[in-house]
Structure formats: C-alpha cells, structure tokens
Design a protein around this motif. Structure first.
Motif, mmCIF file in Angstrom:
data_model
loop_
_atom_site.group_PDB
_atom_site.id
_atom_site.type_symbol
_atom_site.label_atom_id
_atom_site.label_comp_id
_atom_site.label_asym_id
_atom_site.label_seq_id
_atom_site.Cartn_x
_atom_site.Cartn_y
_atom_site.Cartn_z
ATOM 1 N N ARG A 176 0.824 -1.212 0.000
ATOM 2 C CA ARG A 176 0.000 0.000 0.000
ATOM 3 C C ARG A 176 0.854 1.257 0.000
ATOM 4 O O ARG A 176 0.621 2.189 -0.779
ATOM 5 N N SER A 179 3.922 1.597 -0.999
ATOM 6 C CA SER A 179 4.599 1.729 -2.292
ATOM 7 C C SER A 179 3.633 2.229 -3.350
ATOM 8 O O SER A 179 3.993 3.046 -4.196
ATOM 9 N N ALA A 180 2.386 1.738 -3.311
ATOM 10 C CA ALA A 180 1.398 2.177 -4.296
ATOM 11 C C ALA A 180 1.131 3.666 -4.119
ATOM 12 O O ALA A 180 1.024 4.410 -5.098
ATOM 13 N N MET A 181 1.038 4.100 -2.874
ATOM 14 C CA MET A 181 0.798 5.517 -2.598
ATOM 15 C C MET A 181 1.934 6.360 -3.196
ATOM 16 O O MET A 181 1.687 7.340 -3.909
ATOM 17 N N ALA A 231 4.015 5.446 -5.517
ATOM 18 C CA ALA A 231 4.064 5.294 -6.975
ATOM 19 C C ALA A 231 3.062 6.213 -7.661
ATOM 20 O O ALA A 231 3.354 6.771 -8.722
ATOM 21 N N LEU A 232 1.888 6.391 -7.052
ATOM 22 C CA LEU A 232 0.889 7.278 -7.676
ATOM 23 C C LEU A 232 1.415 8.715 -7.689
ATOM 24 O O LEU A 232 1.275 9.439 -8.684
ATOM 25 N N ILE A 233 2.060 9.115 -6.587
ATOM 26 C CA ILE A 233 2.616 10.478 -6.542
ATOM 27 C C ILE A 233 3.767 10.611 -7.544
ATOM 28 O O ILE A 233 3.863 11.597 -8.275
ATOM 29 N N GLY A 288 1.160 10.063 5.359
ATOM 30 C CA GLY A 288 0.660 8.698 5.239
ATOM 31 C C GLY A 288 0.878 7.911 6.521
ATOM 32 O O GLY A 288 0.061 7.087 6.903
#
Ligand code: NA
Ligand code: NA
Lengths: 301, 173, 437
Positions: C280, C282-284, C286-288, C390
């Motif tokens: 999660r 990393s996904a956060m 990655a989106l940024i 986060g």
C-alpha cells in the motif's frame, strides 16, 4: 512552428552539441519558420522512449542510439555487429550500405531519417593485461544487451548485468571487472579509479540517429524540408569528424590517468575477428535477406 | 442486489492487492536470483527489466485497494474546515479523482494497444514485447478508475464513501 | 516577462487541486495536464503514459518498495524496542534525550538506503511509537524525523547523487565519498538543535529514562547487536561487491526476515501484514511519482525551469551571488518538483554557469543535495511530508511547520558548506591520491 527535440545524453556530450548546432542551422535556414529546441539529458523523454515518442507524435523530432532498438528489428543493430567494421572509414562504408534499408524501415514506422553520427569506437577495459581470449576466461564482464552478452559467452567470461547508472560503483566494488565501451565512457566515468588496461579493438562504432515524425515533417514547406535535410547532412559529417577528433583525446586522457592504453596483440586481434565472423553470420541469420544484402554490398565496397 | 455488487467489487480490489503483494515478493526473488547468478556465473538475462515490470504491476494493481484503505494521501485541511458541508468537498474531490483516474486508465489501455500494434519490444536483454508487462499496469489503472467511480456513486447515494483510513498504526490526534 | 503567465496558471491550478483535497498524485496529474494542453500541441495523454510507464518500471527505483517492506518487517519485530533499549541508556544522558535516536537512526540507516522516503519509513516506523510512548513533543518527533531522513540522500548511497553524477559525467564514487562528512556535520547540527530546544522549550518534558550504571548501559547495548548486524550485512554486501546499491535492498529484506524469525516474531500474519502494508505504501508513493513524472514532462515542454535558469545565467553574478541565487531558485522550484526532476530539468543550464564561475563540480553536487533535501520538506510538494502524512495522519501544514526548523538548519548548512568547502572536497581529493597508481 516549434519542434521540441528530446535527446538522451548530457548537454556537453559532443552528440548533443552537434544536435544543438543542427538546430541552430535549421532555425537560421528557415528564417524562423521552424524552430527546433533541443532538450538534452533525457529531460523530456528518457532515451528508451524517444523513438516511440517521435513515432507517435509525442515529440516531432528526436535523437536516439539506434542499435538500442535491435530487439525490435535486427537491421537497427547493423552498426553494432562486433568486429565487422572496425574503423571510422569502414563504419562509414557499412552505414552507406545499410542506409537505404534503414530509411525504409523507419519510413514504415512513421519516421523520417535525418542524420546519424558515430560514437568513438568501442574498446575493451580490463583490470589486468590481456593478450588473448584465453586470458579473459572467467572475468566478470558487464553485459548490457544481447550482443555484449554474446561476446561474454564466446570469450568464456561471466556476464554481469549492470545498468549505466551503476557502472562506476560496480567497477569500484568489483561487481564488474571488465566492460566494452568507447573511450569517452571510460573518461566520463573516470574508469582509471578501478581498472588498468584499455585495448583499442574498435569493435564497432554505434550511431546516434536523428529522425522526425513523418506527419510533422510532411507538414513542413518544401523549403523547410530541404533546410532540415541539408543541415542534417552537414551535422552527420560534422559529428563523424568530431568523433574521430575526440577519440585520440579520450585515449590520451585514459593514458594520462595511468591506464595502459594499447592496440590488441596479434593473437587477440585474430581471436576477436573470429567472433566477428560468427556474430556477423548470426546477425545475417536474424536480419534475413536484407541483412545479407547489406553485408555483401559492404564487403564489396 | 447492491450488497452483492459491493462484495464483488471489494473482492476484486482486494484480490488485485494480493496479486500486487505477490509481485513485491517476486521482485525480491528476481533480485536475489540476479545476485546469485552473478556469484555463480550463470547468466540471468533481463533480470533488471523483470524487476522493473514487477514493480509497475505491484504499484498499479494496489492502487484501488490503497484508495479504499485511505493510503493515498491528500491535503484534507479544507475538508475538515467544511464541517457539516464536508459532503460537497468530498464530492468535488471524488469528481476530480474519477476524471483524472479515468483519463489515466484510458491512456494506460491505449498504451498497451499501441505497444502491441507497434510491436514495441524492450530494449533490454529480456526483449519482452512491452504490451505484456504493461497489461497488469493498465488493469490496475482501470481498477483505480472503477474504484473512484464506485466511491463517487456510493457517496451520492449514501452520503458516505468507502474510504476507511486504517487506524491500526499510529493514529495521531 | 513571458514566463509569468504559465507560472501563474501552474500555481493557480496546483493550489486549487491540492488545497481542495484532491489526492496528491492525481492533483499533480491534473496540473501537468493543464500545462500540456495550454503550452504544447503534443498529445498529452500518450506522452503522459510514456513517462509514467518509464518511472513506474524503473530498475533503480525497485529499491524503494523493498526498503519500505524491510521497514514494515522491522516494525513488527522487537527490533524497534531493542534499538531503544540499546540506544536509550546512552541517548538519555544527552540533553534532549531519546529524540536523538531519530537523528542517529536516520544517519545510520542512510548509509544503507539511497532514498529519504525509505529512510523515513524505516526509522519512523520504529521510533515514532516509542517516542510517543515516552511523551516527547509530537511536533519535535515529526520535525526531526522529517529533517533527519533527508540524510538518506546525502550519506551514500544516494539516488540524487547518482542522477547528478550521471548527468554531469562526474565520478559517482567520488560524489558518494564527498557526501560523507557534510552528512555527518548536518546530522550533528540536527542534534545540536535537539539539545538547544530541549533546554529552551517549556513543553519539553518527556518521561525520564530509568537511571543506569555504566555496566548496565554496556550490558543493554547487546540489544543493538541485531540492528548493527543487519546494517553491517547490507553495507558490507555493497562495499565488498556482492550487491549493487539497488540489490542491497533485497539483502536488507532478507536480513529483516531472518531477524524476525530468530526473534520468533515472524508469523504468517505478521508476514502478510508487513507485505500488504508495504504494498500500500509503495502504491501511494508510486501514484505520486507518476503524477510528478508527468508534471516534470509538462514543465519540460513549457520550458519554465530552463527559462528561469537561463535568466539567472544572464545576470552575470559573482560566485557567492550566483550560489545565493541558485539557493533561492532551487528552494522555489523545490516547492513544486521533486529533487531528482529539478536536477534533471535544470542542470544542463546550471552546469556551465557553475563551471564558468570556477565552482568545484563535486562540491556543487553536495550543495545541490542539501538544496534538494530542503525540497523534500517544503510544501506543497515535499516527499517527506507526504510520507509522514501517510504514516501519522497529521495534516500537511502541521508536518510542514514541524519540519520548518530543520529547513532553516539546512539553510545554515549551505552557508557552512560555502564557508568550509573542504568539508565536501577534502575526502574525495585525498582518496584519489591514494587510489592513483
Ligand atoms: Na543514503
Ligand atoms: Na518541496
């Protein structure tokens, strides 16, 4: 009209400087009808993406190391067949032989070929003296594409995959002990901090090519098209001359910093030219009749 | 009926997250194999590219799940200040979010199509047709767009979306 | 100045989207899209996907999710408590107490990780709960962490220095070596700040640590053995040539798993929780990063960063004036771009200015790193702020205010670097002499 031109290498690299001159030539020649703005250093698109960006019109023009696309079509790798054309003069001949076919391939991909300029020839870097291929056994050799991996295989070296960004550190820590590249890479990454010997085997002279998006190019006036092509032809010649001029300087810098810079021994030369025959045959098998035609006409020159 | 749809959607988001987690483990395995191949002299061509593809798949597949778990961050100052009118703030955020993620999803799918049509092949030693690793990323982008639209609809219908901050670790009030 | 309109539009859209609570990655995407639509004829969406795919699948970044995972595993072991048991008897004696573990922890971990986000999550996951338990002022816990985590970029290995070195063709090894001393000096300055604030702040009343004899303190240090072993293995693998900087992250994860197993805290539940948590986070990020990659492309097409750098170049400044101008310049663009993008977008124009002014290019790399570190903690776009948000669910402006003193310390660090350039240049120059044949 403004054309943004993505390029992969730093602004101070001679290819980038050459392209900047090409852009200035076009800007002046078209009297401002077409303005090319260069973006060196991968600032717009990374090297890997430049060709696709130009194909799809994300950028109207761009510069790219052509042989990077050899996976897609072996013809793009014609300038990087190891030990086939091992001097500036031979590399020029090979390019002349290949150009018509390459222009066709590019055209089929919505690209218009403008010019290309060679990098200084590729030499072998080692941590110890190497007199023949037998001396290379087991050395950890940096392979970054299929051809370099094949060289490692033929020479009995252990291929290690290292990305360009990690090369200096990999050499410093012994992750890699040898690699093949031009003198300029050695100077740029201050390779003498880790390695000791450079053999000027001139394995191949890869090229950077400049190409435009076909739709964008066709939208230009005939005068502007001519200016672009003329400036390109000039830039191609200038790039080759500059590359040759710089080569000697790079080798001198390597030597000045304590590296042993030398020609390969007769034994090494003949060992390597055997690799050349093998890999040329392999390339022709992959590239089909077009490839054979190019090599035949090159050899006939 | 609606609860079935709810359950199915949540199950899809969560299974994609499990796939994403598996990709993360696979990154670890690929890198370990890459080191091992170097130590032993056996070649593992294309390993760095595979690790990169797995990272893209891992990130994108987890986007939707991360959204509903409140892992994606934003500046909620104004939302808090809105107090009782917070609904309108949430609505605006989800509208923009749905639009932006749909835009992303559209072009992610289009990129896969073009990679396929162009026969775009990786320039690394792996020589993978690029559309293959781009496919899971596009799926994740589509899922994120679905998840945003899902939240938008839920908000409009029930005045409350599905985004729940995981309060397990370190809530600081 | 023709640049004013694009700057104005960028800023308006950026503040509108971020301020109204649009998710950060998507807000950046929106701003970038507006820039592309307004200032180029190029197909925005296709170009967006090209750069997003490149950034999302980049090999050098694979270290980031792995280091985050490592942090998640360690957080679920006794390691954090142990690190505190080991460090606290020593830190407790310093004025400021255990807050120093934030700085020391980040300094040590920076030697393992190349990014500040990874440093931040690993150390933060361990230290925040422990410091809160002991009633340290929340703003100082958050602030020192945000600041000290930026050491991840200065103390080698460092992603920023790799990008800088590749861009300007300088030896990355030398840049790495140059970062060591300034990194330690900056860490010392953070610690001095902790000392000072603990003396002057009335709210600074953490729970006292139990008194211990010297022998007890030595004996408690055994709790540090696992964490030291882990760091030794990760650093050792890099410097002995078993792993590259990126691969070292994998060694870190395995080391953390082994550590958790030997402590008996490795269960299926803790393993899958750590894995999903890391996925999660990393996904956060990655989106940024995806939004940031598109914004960087859009800025490139508008020619803004380059235009500003050219404008500075046209002013013919003295060496000191130039550095001051660049400091202000990078602080401003650092508010809106991540550090690596601001280096890539501007260095082509800045490098010749630097060389012409006779400024040492290795030294300037360290200067750039400090300035880029500042960008990590300045709003509205600062990665450490995002990651901390986060982690702690605090408001961005709260975190940014907590980190502001650290920002000022880094400004001081810039002047220290200018006054004592040897801090950065002495070590690499002398290493070079011994390495010459
Ligand atoms: Na570091
Ligand atoms: Na910032």
């Amino acid at each position: 009209e403004k054309w943004d031109m993505p390029m992969a290498y730093p602004a101070t690299n001679f290819h980038s400087e050459n392209a900047a001159e090409f852009a200035a030539c076009v800007n002046e020649g078209t009297g401002g009808e077409l303005e090319i703005v260069t973006h060196p250093n991968g600032a717009l698109f990374a090297g890997n993406d430049i060709k696709r960006a130009v194909q799809t019109g994300q950028a109207p023009i761009g510069e790219r190391l052509l042989s990077a696309h050899a996976n897609e079509n072996p013809l793009y790798g014609v300038d990087s067949i190891p030990f086939l054309a091992t001097s500036f003069a031979d590399s020029e001949k090979l390019w002349e032989a290949a150009k018509p076919k390459l222009e066709e391939v590019m055209d089929s991909q919505n690209l218009v070929y403008i010019y290309a300029a060679p990098w200084p020839p590729q030499g072998l870097y080692f941590k110890k003296p190497v007199e023949s291929v037998a001396d290379m056994q087991g050395i950890k050799f940096r392979a970054y594409n299929a051809a370099t991996a094949r060289i490692a295989e033929l020479a009995g070296m252990a291929p290690v995959q290292i990305e360009a960004a990690e090369l200096s550190q990999a050499l410093a820590t012994g992750v890699a002990e040898s690699f093949i590249s031009s003198g300029s890479t050695g100077v740029d990454s201050k390779v003498w901090e880790s390695l000791t010997h450079f053999y000027d085997v001139q394995a191949w002279l890869p090229r950077n090519a400049v190409f435009a998006n076909k739709d964008a190019f066709n939208a230009l006036s005939d005068e502007a098209k001519k200016v672009v092509m003329d400036c390109g032809a000039e830039a191609g010649k200038r790039g080759a001359a500059k590359s040759e001029e710089l080569t000697a300087g790079y080798l001198k810098t390597l030597a000045d910093n304590g590296m042993t810079v030398s020609e390969p021994s007769e034994q090494l030369k003949s060992d390597l030219s055997k690799f050349g025959e093998t890999m040329t045959q392999e390339w022709m098998d992959a590239a089909g009749p077009d490839g054979k035609e190019i090599v035949d006409s090159y050899k006939a020159m | 009926m609606t609860s079935t749809i709810r359950r199915v959607l949540d199950a899809i988001y969560d299974s994609a997250a499990v796939l994403a987690a598996i990709c993360l483990v696979l990154i670890l395995i690929v890198i370990v194999l890459q080191m091992a191949s170097r130590w032993t002299g056996i070649s593992f061509p294309g390993s760095t590219a595979y690790a990169g593809y797995l990272m893209a798949a891992s990130s994108f597949l987890a986007f939707a799940h991360a959204l509903n778990r409140g892992a994606h961050i934003r500046v909620s100052l104004l939302l808090t200040a809105l107090g009782g009118q917070r609904f309108w703030g949430e609505l605006w955020g989800l509208l923009i979010g749905t639009a932006a993620s749909t835009y992303l999803a559209w072009y992610a799918v289009k990129a896969v199509y073009w990679s396929y049509a162009f026969n775009d092949i990786s320039q690394g030693q792996d020589a993978t047709p690029i559309w293959i690793p781009q496919l899971p990323a596009a799926a994740g982008a589509v899922l994120l767009a679905v998840c945003f639209a899902d939240n938008l609809l839920t908000l409009v219908l029930t005045r409350r979306d599905n985004i729940r901050s995981s309060a397990i670790d370190q809530t600081a009030e | 100045m023709e640049q004013l309109l694009p700057i104005g539009i960028f800023l308006f859209v950026l503040f509108l989207l971020l301020g109204t609570g649009v998710w950060i990655g998507l807000a950046l995407l929106g701003v970038a899209w507006v820039g592309m639509e307004l200032f180029t004829l190029r197909p925005a969406g296709d170009a967006m996907m090209t750069v997003i795919w490149r950034s999302a699948s980049s090999w050098t970044l694979t270290a980031l999710p792995l280091f985050i995972w490592m942090g998640e595993i360690l957080y679920r072991t006794r390691l954090s408590e142990d690190m505190f048991k080991g460090l606290s008897p020593w830190m407790a004696r310093l004025p400021g107490g255990l807050l120093h573990t934030n700085v020391v922890g980040c300094t040590v971990f920076a030697a393992v990780s190349g990014s500040s986000a990874a440093t931040l999550t690993t150390v933060g996951k361990m230290s925040i709960p422990e410091l809160r338990k002991r009633n340290y002022p929340e703003n100082l816990v958050i602030g020192t962490l945000a600041g000290a985590a930026t050491l991840g970029l200065m103390i080698p290995p460092s992603l920023t220095l790799i990008v800088y070195g590749v861009t300007i063709n300088e030896s990355i090894t030398k840049l790495f070596i140059a970062g060591i001393v300034p990194g330690l000096v900056l860490a010392a300055m953070f610690m001095l700040y902790v000392v000072a604030i603990s003396r002057f702040s009335k709210d600074y009343k953490p729970d006292p640590e139990p008194e211990m004899t010297f022998a007890e303190r030595i004996s408690n240090s055994r709790f540090l053995i696992p964490v030291l072993l882990l760091i030794l293995v990760v650093i050792g693998s890099m410097y002995l040539g078993y792993a590259t900087a990126t691969e070292a992250a994998a060694i870190g994860v395995i080391g953390a798993l082994v550590l958790a197993a030997t402590q008996g805290s490795l269960t299926w539940a803790s393993f899958s929780e750590s894995l999903l948590g890391a996925t999660r986070t990393s996904a956060m990020i990655a989106l940024i990063l995806s939004g940031a990659a598109f914004l960087s492309l859009s800025m490139g097409f508008t020619g803004l960063p380059r235009g500003l750098a050219e404008w500075i170049g046209s002013m013919e400044l003295s060496r000191f004036e130039l550095l001051m101008m660049l400091l202000v310049f990078y602080v401003i663009i650092g508010c809106f771009l991540d550090g690596i993008s601001s280096v890539v977008l501007t260095i082509a124009v800045v490098e010749p200015m630097i060389r012409q002014a006779g400024i040492d290019i290795i030294w300037f790399g360290i200067f750039i790193v400090v300035v880029v570190e500042m960008a990590q903690i300045t709003p509205p776009i600062g990665f450490n702020l995002f990651v901390l948000q986060g982690m702690t669910h605090h408001e961005m402006n709260y975190i940014a205010r907590a980190a502001f003193p650290m920002f000022l310390i880094m400004v001081v660090m810039v002047f220290v670097l200018i006054a004592f350039p040897d801090l950065a240049t002495w070590l690499p120059e002398n290493m070079r002499q011994t390495a010459a044949h």
